[in-house]
Design a protein around this motif. Structure first.
Motif, PDB file in Angstrom:
ATOM      1  N   TYR A   1       0.861  -1.190   0.000  1.00  0.00           N
ATOM      2  CA  TYR A   1       0.000   0.000   0.000  1.00  0.00           C
ATOM      3  C   TYR A   1       0.886   1.225   0.000  1.00  0.00           C
ATOM      4  O   TYR A   1       1.830   1.331   0.780  1.00  0.00           O
TER       5      TYR A   1
ATOM      6  N   GLY B   1       2.749   1.284   3.207  1.00  0.00           N
ATOM      7  CA  GLY B   1       2.151   0.461   4.244  1.00  0.00           C
ATOM      8  C   GLY B   1       3.136  -0.598   4.671  1.00  0.00           C
ATOM      9  O   GLY B   1       3.432  -1.503   3.888  1.00  0.00           O
ATOM     10  N   GLY B   2       3.645  -0.446   5.915  1.00  0.00           N
ATOM     11  CA  GLY B   2       4.648  -1.366   6.411  1.00  0.00           C
ATOM     12  C   GLY B   2       4.032  -2.387   7.351  1.00  0.00           C
ATOM     13  O   GLY B   2       2.833  -2.634   7.352  1.00  0.00           O
TER      14      GLY B   2
ATOM     15  N   ILE C   1       0.853   5.701  -0.491  1.00  0.00           N
ATOM     16  CA  ILE C   1      -0.057   6.828  -0.354  1.00  0.00           C
ATOM     17  C   ILE C   1       0.720   8.132  -0.464  1.00  0.00           C
ATOM     18  O   ILE C   1       1.897   8.203  -0.089  1.00  0.00           O
TER      19      ILE C   1
ATOM     20  N   ARG D   1      -2.636   0.483  -4.378  1.00  0.00           N
ATOM     21  CA  ARG D   1      -2.229  -0.820  -3.832  1.00  0.00           C
ATOM     22  C   ARG D   1      -1.288  -1.476  -4.819  1.00  0.00           C
ATOM     23  O   ARG D   1      -1.240  -1.132  -5.997  1.00  0.00           O
TER      24      ARG D   1
END
Lengths: 114, 111
Positions: free
Chosen positions: B32, B93-94, B34, B51
């Motif tokens: 993810y 997104g980690g 952003i 995504r």
């Protein structure tokens, strides 16, 4: 209507004092966060709560203590303030769940420690 | 450690031109990504996300491109306007549902 709100917007205080910053979200989100942004604009996660439970607690001095009375509120209390605590603190919230979700930020609280 | 970085800390663009802000990420398991815009004195504001099962996503005047082969993310802003002046952050997104943030790029619009 403000989605994520913080108070106060500005906070100027002396070294050694104790202060609190409040955060509220009306988005119905389950997860809330506190970030610290330094003078170079770098954003660092401090804490995260999901449904009032602490899920992320990065390497932050124990002078910083988050408190979540309910899932719409996440307050940050700071004891014995130091010069290096001067920064902008942002609260954020997200829906939570099983994967990373978009985070929505408050307007920030600029803390100046003299 | 894992990190997200930006190639250019400051980008100056002529009003009306297109802007391209680049970002490199290092965690190939991130799924993810952003982009946020932060105007002076305000909190970061969500712009667009993508995504890992997509290469491109378009919004209003903005496009995000994801190149997983070279672990590169970019934000394109069409017909840049004065109101686009801000610091732009990429984040991935980690683990532990955290966002790992890049250092930010300041976009300056020249009249």
């Amino acid at each position: 209507d403000t989605a994520v709100s913080q108070t106060p917007k500005y906070l100027v205080t002396q070294m050694g004092n104790d202060k609190s910053i409040k955060c509220e979200q009306n988005l119905g989100h389950d997860t809330m966060y506190w970030y610290k942004q330094d003078s170079k604009k770098f954003l660092k996660i401090m804490f995260s709560y999901n449904n009032k439970e602490l899920i992320i607690n990065e390497t932050v001095p124990n002078r910083f203590s988050p408190k979540s009375p309910d899932k719409a509120h996440l307050n940050l209390h700071i004891n014995s303030l130091e010069l290096g605590d001067s920064a902008v603190y942002f609260c954020a919230s997200s829906q939570g769940g099983s994967s990373v979700q978009t985070q929505y930020f408050g307007p920030g609280t600029r803390l100046t420690v003299l | 450690g894992e990190s997200v970085g930006l190639h250019l800390p400051t980008l100056s663009v002529q009003e009306g031109d297109n802007s391209i802000i680049n970002c490199a990420y290092s965690n190939s398991a991130s799924d993810y990504f952003i982009w946020y815009k932060q105007e002076s004195g305000k909190g970061p504001q969500f712009i667009i996300d993508i995504r890992s099962n997509m290469d491109k996503r378009q919004g209003q005047r903005v496009t995000v491109l994801l190149n997983k082969t070279v672990k590169h993310l970019s934000l394109q802003i069409a017909a840049t306007q004065p109101g686009d002046s801000a610091v732009y952050f990429c984040a991935e997104g980690g683990l532990n549902y955290q966002l790992i943030w890049g250092a930010g790029t300041k976009l300056i619009i020249k009249p």
